[in-house]
Design a protein around this motif. Structure first.
Motif, PDB file in Angstrom:
ATOM      1  N   LYS A 119      -0.899   8.450 -12.253  1.00  0.00           N
ATOM      2  CA  LYS A 119      -1.506   7.442 -13.129  1.00  0.00           C
ATOM      3  C   LYS A 119      -2.153   6.345 -12.292  1.00  0.00           C
ATOM      4  N   PHE A 120      -3.407   6.062 -12.605  1.00  0.00           N
ATOM      5  CA  PHE A 120      -4.141   5.063 -11.839  1.00  0.00           C
ATOM      6  C   PHE A 120      -3.631   3.646 -12.087  1.00  0.00           C
ATOM      7  N   THR A 133       0.833  -1.201   0.000  1.00  0.00           N
ATOM      8  CA  THR A 133       0.000   0.000   0.000  1.00  0.00           C
ATOM      9  C   THR A 133       0.868   1.251   0.000  1.00  0.00           C
ATOM     10  N   ALA A 168      -2.480   0.011  -5.065  1.00  0.00           N
ATOM     11  CA  ALA A 168      -2.518   0.698  -3.771  1.00  0.00           C
ATOM     12  C   ALA A 168      -3.909   0.621  -3.159  1.00  0.00           C
ATOM     13  N   GLY A 169      -4.932   0.822  -3.968  1.00  0.00           N
ATOM     14  CA  GLY A 169      -6.303   0.752  -3.461  1.00  0.00           C
ATOM     15  C   GLY A 169      -6.694  -0.630  -2.998  1.00  0.00           C
ATOM     16  N   GLY A 225      -2.099   3.006  -8.774  1.00  0.00           N
ATOM     17  CA  GLY A 225      -3.294   3.403  -8.029  1.00  0.00           C
ATOM     18  C   GLY A 225      -4.200   2.228  -7.736  1.00  0.00           C
ATOM     19  N   GLY A 259       1.162   3.423  -3.273  1.00  0.00           N
ATOM     20  CA  GLY A 259       0.517   4.716  -3.020  1.00  0.00           C
ATOM     21  C   GLY A 259       1.450   5.869  -3.337  1.00  0.00           C
ATOM     22  N   PHE A 274       1.741   6.134  -7.121  1.00  0.00           N
ATOM     23  CA  PHE A 274       0.532   6.740  -7.668  1.00  0.00           C
ATOM     24  C   PHE A 274       0.534   8.247  -7.419  1.00  0.00           C
ATOM     25  N   TYR A 275       0.922   8.632  -6.219  1.00  0.00           N
ATOM     26  CA  TYR A 275       0.967  10.054  -5.869  1.00  0.00           C
ATOM     27  C   TYR A 275       1.950  10.818  -6.761  1.00  0.00           C
TER      28      TYR A 275
END
Length: 73
Positions: free
Chosen positions: A44-45, A32, A52-53, A49, A36, A39-40
């Protein structure tokens, strides 16, 4: 005095199950944080992302399982 091989086998099985459960929780938390951060930084998702989700959901699930009361039979 005889060696209790069945007892040692049982203890090894219980210990390995606990270690695997602990490793899953640590791995989910680490994944995560790492994904994360990616992604930050990238915005880009895919894939950071998404991973991480999903990892965050797994950490939450594991936390709820730890807080859950044992079911009576």
């Amino acid at each position: 005095m005889a060696v209790d091989w069945i007892g040692f086998g049982y203890a090894a099985l219980v210990t390995s199950g606990g270690l695997i459960g602990y490793a899953k929780a640590v791995t989910s938390g680490t994944l995560t944080a790492v994904m994360g951060t990616r992604f930050y930084n990238s915005g880009k998702f895919m894939p950071a992302g998404l991973i991480a989700g999903v990892s965050l959901l797994m950490v939450g699930r594991l936390a709820l399982k730890m807080l859950e009361k044992p079911h009576e039979k």
